[in-house]
Write an enzyme that holds these catalytic residues in place. Structure first.
Site, PDB file in Angstrom:
ATOM      1  N   ASP A  79      38.093 161.298  52.189  1.00  0.00           N
ATOM      2  CA  ASP A  79      37.627 162.684  52.141  1.00  0.00           C
ATOM      3  C   ASP A  79      36.122 162.713  52.364  1.00  0.00           C
ATOM      4  O   ASP A  79      35.384 161.952  51.746  1.00  0.00           O
ATOM      5  CB  ASP A  79      37.949 163.336  50.799  1.00  0.00           C
ATOM      6  CG  ASP A  79      37.675 164.824  50.891  1.00  0.00           C
ATOM      7  OD1 ASP A  79      38.542 165.569  51.366  1.00  0.00           O
ATOM      8  OD2 ASP A  79      36.543 165.245  50.529  1.00  0.00           O
TER       9      ASP A  79
HETATM   10  C1  LIG Z   1      30.292 165.746  59.032  1.00  0.00           C
HETATM   11  C2  LIG Z   1      31.468 165.508  59.916  1.00  0.00           C
HETATM   12  C3  LIG Z   1      32.751 165.714  59.486  1.00  0.00           C
HETATM   13  N1  LIG Z   1      33.807 165.512  60.318  1.00  0.00           N
HETATM   14  C4  LIG Z   1      35.187 165.740  59.860  1.00  0.00           C
HETATM   15  C5  LIG Z   1      35.846 164.513  59.227  1.00  0.00           C
HETATM   16  C6  LIG Z   1      37.009 165.126  58.493  1.00  0.00           C
HETATM   17  O1  LIG Z   1      38.123 165.231  59.381  1.00  0.00           O
HETATM   18  C7  LIG Z   1      36.499 166.534  58.159  1.00  0.00           C
HETATM   19  C8  LIG Z   1      36.259 166.655  56.677  1.00  0.00           C
HETATM   20  O2  LIG Z   1      37.415 167.083  56.061  1.00  0.00           O
HETATM   21  P1  LIG Z   1      38.340 166.169  55.144  1.00  0.00           P
HETATM   22  O3  LIG Z   1      38.899 167.059  54.090  1.00  0.00           O
HETATM   23  O4  LIG Z   1      37.624 164.935  54.728  1.00  0.00           O
HETATM   24  O5  LIG Z   1      39.491 165.709  56.130  1.00  0.00           O
HETATM   25  P2  LIG Z   1      40.538 166.563  56.961  1.00  0.00           P
HETATM   26  O6  LIG Z   1      40.994 167.766  56.196  1.00  0.00           O
HETATM   27  O7  LIG Z   1      40.010 166.795  58.352  1.00  0.00           O
HETATM   28  O8  LIG Z   1      41.723 165.508  57.100  1.00  0.00           O
HETATM   29  P3  LIG Z   1      42.652 164.865  55.950  1.00  0.00           P
HETATM   30  O9  LIG Z   1      42.307 165.473  54.621  1.00  0.00           O
HETATM   31  O10 LIG Z   1      44.054 165.186  56.368  1.00  0.00           O
HETATM   32  O11 LIG Z   1      42.355 163.392  56.011  1.00  0.00           O
HETATM   33  O12 LIG Z   1      35.274 166.714  58.855  1.00  0.00           O
HETATM   34  C9  LIG Z   1      33.615 165.083  61.611  1.00  0.00           C
HETATM   35  O13 LIG Z   1      34.579 164.921  62.377  1.00  0.00           O
HETATM   36  N2  LIG Z   1      32.335 164.861  62.053  1.00  0.00           N
HETATM   37  C10 LIG Z   1      31.251 165.047  61.272  1.00  0.00           C
HETATM   38  O14 LIG Z   1      30.125 164.839  61.733  1.00  0.00           O
END
Ligand SMILES: Cc1cn([C@H]2C[C@H](O)[C@@H](COP(=O)(O)OP(=O)(O)OP(=O)(O)O)O2)c(=O)[nH]c1=O
Length: 206
Positions: A79
């Site tokens: 997360d």
């Molecule tokens: C800061 C940042 C975040 N992110 C993304 C990563 C995560 O997918 C998302 C943060 O949300 P999360 O809740 O960590 O993940 P998610 O809901 O996308 O997926 P899951 O819970 O099913 O594993 O933001 C990027 O892709 N690039 C970035 O630079």
């Protein structure tokens, strides 16, 4: 040699799958876990990343419990939380919230915390939180408007994705880059390998 261990990735994030693939690791099964991601009152971003990554892994474990096909599998979840000081920026689908986040990030340093949780085949729970410090340039109103129009902020913690246009906003980054994208590769492979997962097995297939 192919990967022999079974790995459940408790995630619906395509970035996490891609990052693992980059390191030669292929999840056997993807299990997006729909848990409540609301921060508790005055919860520290590090604690939130820890709690949610563990919650996703535990939810996946509960979902496969008793299924003989998944006995002996590893379960991995993560997360990502973006914060400015103690203020947690939302993962949003709303343009106003993304705009607010970008205004806050403009010309400042922020931290990105990714919690990683691994449940081993003998059901030991291992957890880490990795943080990366990122400094953005001062964003002009045109930067913000055009970035919002790109839609690349949707569903991303803190309202931006470093692997896209927002990579050009970064003046300085201290720590793990893959941590910002959603899964710190060095630390995740160290966690897997420390628990007996052969992280090298898939390298010939890359
Ligand atoms: C800061 C940042 C975040 N992110 C993304 C990563 C995560 O997918 C998302 C943060 O949300 P999360 O809740 O960590 O993940 P998610 O809901 O996308 O997926 P899951 O819970 O099913 O594993 O933001 C990027 O892709 N690039 C970035 O630079």
């Amino acid at each position: 040699m192919a990967q022999t261990e079974k790995l459940i990735l408790a995630s619906g994030s395509p970035r996490r799958v891609e990052l693992l693939a980059q390191a030669g690791i292929a999840p056997t099964r993807l299990m997006p876990m729909d848990i409540d991601e609301t921060p508790k009152r005055s919860e520290h971003p590090r604690s939130l990343a820890r709690r949610l990554s563990t919650g996703k892994a535990q939810a996946a474990l509960a979902a496969v419990k008793g299924d003989p096909a998944y006995a002996g599998s590893y379960i991995l979840a993560a997360d990502t939380v973006v914060s400015v000081g103690r203020r947690i920026l939302p993962k949003t689908e709303m343009v106003d919230e993304a705009s607010g986040a970008l205004h806050l990030l403009s010309g400042r340093s922020h931290r990105v915390f990714t919690g990683v949780c691994l449940i081993t085949p003998d059901r030991t729970v291992r957890q880490k939180v990795i943080d990366t410090k990122v400094r953005f340039k001062r964003l002009s109103s045109q930067d913000i408007e055009q970035y919002l129009a790109s839609g690349q902020w949707r569903g991303k913690a803190g309202g931006y994705a470093i692997q896209g246009i927002a990579g050009s906003f970064v003046v300085k980054l201290v720590g793990s880059y893959t941590n910002v994208v959603g899964l710190p590769l060095y630390e995740t492979l160290a966690l897997l390998s420390g628990e007996g997962f052969d992280v090298h097995a898939g390298w010939t297939d890359i």
